[in-house]
Design an enzyme around this catalytic site. Structure first.
Site, mmCIF file in Angstrom:
data_model
loop_
_atom_site.group_PDB
_atom_site.id
_atom_site.type_symbol
_atom_site.label_atom_id
_atom_site.label_comp_id
_atom_site.label_asym_id
_atom_site.label_seq_id
_atom_site.Cartn_x
_atom_site.Cartn_y
_atom_site.Cartn_z
ATOM 1 N N ARG A 78 6.977 21.220 1.356
ATOM 2 C CA ARG A 78 6.610 20.587 0.131
ATOM 3 C C ARG A 78 7.573 21.045 -0.897
ATOM 4 N NH1 ARG A 78 1.906 22.962 -3.848
ATOM 5 N NH2 ARG A 78 2.415 21.487 -5.609
ATOM 6 N N HIS A 122 5.768 19.965 -11.439
ATOM 7 C CA HIS A 122 5.592 21.227 -10.959
ATOM 8 C C HIS A 122 6.004 22.143 -12.204
ATOM 9 C CE1 HIS A 122 4.514 24.456 -7.635
ATOM 10 N NE2 HIS A 122 4.535 24.939 -8.629
ATOM 11 N N GLU A 167 -1.328 22.152 -10.289
ATOM 12 C CA GLU A 167 -2.128 23.154 -11.055
ATOM 13 C C GLU A 167 -2.273 22.810 -12.719
ATOM 14 O OE1 GLU A 167 -1.182 27.333 -10.191
ATOM 15 O OE2 GLU A 167 -1.716 26.971 -8.181
ATOM 16 N N ASN A 297 -4.820 24.871 -4.101
ATOM 17 C CA ASN A 297 -3.983 25.799 -4.118
ATOM 18 C C ASN A 297 -5.105 27.000 -4.628
ATOM 19 O OD1 ASN A 297 -1.970 24.440 -4.090
ATOM 20 N ND2 ASN A 297 -0.858 25.141 -5.846
ATOM 21 N N TYR A 299 -5.494 31.484 -3.848
ATOM 22 C CA TYR A 299 -5.076 32.809 -3.416
ATOM 23 C C TYR A 299 -5.972 33.995 -3.602
ATOM 24 C CZ TYR A 299 -0.183 30.656 -4.233
ATOM 25 O OH TYR A 299 0.855 30.050 -3.813
ATOM 26 N N GLU A 356 -1.048 25.360 -1.283
ATOM 27 C CA GLU A 356 -0.424 26.457 -1.290
ATOM 28 C C GLU A 356 -1.587 27.702 -0.997
ATOM 29 O OE1 GLU A 356 1.146 27.516 -5.196
ATOM 30 O OE2 GLU A 356 2.123 25.583 -5.272
HETATM 31 C C1 FCB Z 1 0.825 29.044 -7.989
HETATM 32 C C2 FCB Z 1 2.173 28.147 -8.517
HETATM 33 C C3 FCB Z 1 3.391 28.559 -7.521
HETATM 34 C C4 FCB Z 1 3.650 30.031 -7.340
HETATM 35 C C5 FCB Z 1 2.446 30.583 -6.843
HETATM 36 C C6 FCB Z 1 2.546 32.214 -6.514
HETATM 37 O O1 FCB Z 1 0.114 29.202 -9.190
HETATM 38 O O2 FCB Z 1 2.085 26.790 -8.164
HETATM 39 O O3 FCB Z 1 4.495 27.751 -8.207
HETATM 40 O O4 FCB Z 1 3.917 30.590 -8.513
HETATM 41 O O5 FCB Z 1 1.268 30.253 -7.737
#
Ligand code: FCB
Length: 449
Positions: A78, A122, A167, A297, A299, A356
């Site tokens: 990607r 992006h 995002e 995405n 985390y 992500e």
């Molecule tokens: C996300 C972003 C990516 C990167 C990660 C850690 O929010 O999309 O570009 O910075 O976090």
């Protein structure tokens, strides 16, 4: 011994990157200025005072990176397109050298048997468009549509997955309200206006793609994170968590996937003096295009505590005391599981790609020349287990991309956070696959672990 986790045949494994974070060559071959050039060159904005002028020098080293990707067995790579490399002035004349560069990168991926997932936006908006209001100017829907059509015409034969936006939450809320991302404003009403414009731009780009006849898939990537109340027995914390869920998740997913904004949340904001976006007839239909996949995405999860003085959401984020990665994000794999279940139940997307997920860690090259990153491997293993569980319960996740292929310029953190599975020595631009890269390579070979 943990149990064996297996993914279905056809599940696609990849990594993710973004133009401003890896390319460098910020003034080469006709590239125009982006809002991230302006922002990172303004003192005080970036933690370590670095910028993306050189970053990982992907512009000159893409062949080397793609060779590593191939060696590791990655199936999808990607990347994103730098809008100011294609339209240095934002609109008007196309920079042929920019097109040529991306054609070369995409051909190189194809030659190596790796699929291309390409993000149109992006975060690196042409500064010239920012000078005309950026995402706050409704005219941007047309600017973005033109940009998208150019990319389809010039690159469409080489792209497997198009991702319109990465995002939008960050482009709008961080860029125009929190201000820790470019262009660095602090205006909630303006942020809401940008939400509406960016989502219409997404819709216009999808609509335009359907007319091209290309067979690639198109979707959007949202950063979705569940918010939990700090104290589940406190009704005020519960309400605070709901509002965070509205701002992070519903504000973007509802219009894109259902064609509506969360009205209750809009009423709440209006009650606190926020000016709501102007919605014209046809806008919601434009936003609500049929998608081939939803990119997710994610985390971390959020813990919310009521804080009435904190305008406009009336909350503050607190920690739950769990382990944290080097990005200060808590490791909560069950949050990923619950998030996927929630997305499935709320929106029934036909296909989800995790575009992500990953972990920052304080990696260094050891005495033997290796980069050992056991915490990243553990994070990936835990999150993949959670994703696998959701899949076993019917959530249609069809691919998983680790953020990031290599260490890179991490926005407001600069070069000070390492998310790569490939280590980058910024002084020499040497690449060293970390232990996690070899671990992922085995996972791909076995389609599980
Ligand atoms: C996300 C972003 C990516 C990167 C990660 C850690 O929010 O999309 O570009 O910075 O976090």
């Amino acid at each position: 011994m943990s149990k064996k986790i297996t993914f279905p045949q056809g599940f696609e494994w990849g990594t993710a990157t973004a133009s401003y974070q890896i390319e460098g060559a910020y003034k080469e071959q006709g590239r125009g200025e982006s809002i991230w050039d302006r922002f990172s060159h303004t003192p005080g904005n970036i933690l370590d005072e670095t910028n993306g002028d050189v970053a990982c020098d992907f512009f000159h080293r893409y062949e080397e990176d793609i060779a590593i990707a191939k060696k590791l067995g990655l199936q999808v790579y990607r990347l994103s397109i730098s809008w100011p490399r294609i339209y240095p002035e934002g609109t008007g004349e196309v920079n042929r050298q920019g097109i040529e560069f991306y054609r070369n990168v995409l051909k190189c991926l194809k030659d190596n048997g790796i699929k291309a997932a390409v993000t149109l936006y992006h975060w690196d908006l042409p500064q010239k468009l920012q000078d005309r209001g950026g995402w706050a100017n409704r005219e941007i829907v047309g600017w973005f549509e033109t940009y998208a059509k150019t990319l389809y015409a010039e690159l469409g034969d080489l792209v497997d997955y198009w991702i319109t936006l990465n995002e939008p939450f960050c482009s709008c809320i961080k860029g125009y309200w929190v201000g820790d991302h470019a262009p660095g404003y602090h205006d909630y009403s303006m942020a809401l206006a940008t939400v509406h414009n960016i989502l219409m731009s997404h819709g216009a780009a999808v609509k335009a793609y359907r007319k091209t006849g290309f067979k690639g898939e198109i979707g959007v990537t949202l950063n979705l994170n569940l918010a939990y109340p700090h104290n589940p027995d406190n009704p005020e914390d519960l309400e605070a968590a709901k509002r965070v869920n509205m701002q992070y998740n519903n504000l973007f997913a509802d219009p894109v996937l259902k064609g509506i904004y969360p009205q209750g949340f809009f009423d709440y904001l209006e009650g606190r003096g926020v000016v709501l976006p102007t919605i014209l007839p046809g806008d919601m239909e434009l936003i609500n295009q049929e998608l081939d996949f939803l990119g997710v995405n994610s985390y971390y999860t959020i813990y919310a505590k009521a804080d009435p003085d904190n305008w406009p959401l009336g909350m503050k984020q607190v920690t739950s005391g769990r382990n944290k990665t080097d990005a200060d994000w808590e490791v909560v794999p069950e949050g990923m599981y619950e998030l996927l279940k929630w997305i499935d139940a709320s929106y029934h997307p036909k296909k989800i790609i995790i575009t992500e997920n990953g972990a920052a860690s304080n990696d260094w090259v050891n005495q033997d020349g290796k980069v050992e990153d056991p915490n990243r491997i553990d994070y990936l293993r835990q999150y993949l287990t959670a994703i696998n569980q959701a899949m076993n319960e019917g959530v249609p996740v069809k691919g998983y991309y680790v953020w990031c292929f290599c260490d890179n310029f991490e926005w407001a953190w600069g070069l000070s956070r390492r998310f790569g599975i490939v280590y980058v020595d910024y002084a020499t631009q040497q690449r060293i696959p970390k232990e996690s890269a070899y671990w992922l390579s085995d996972v791909i070979k076995n389609n599980g672990f």
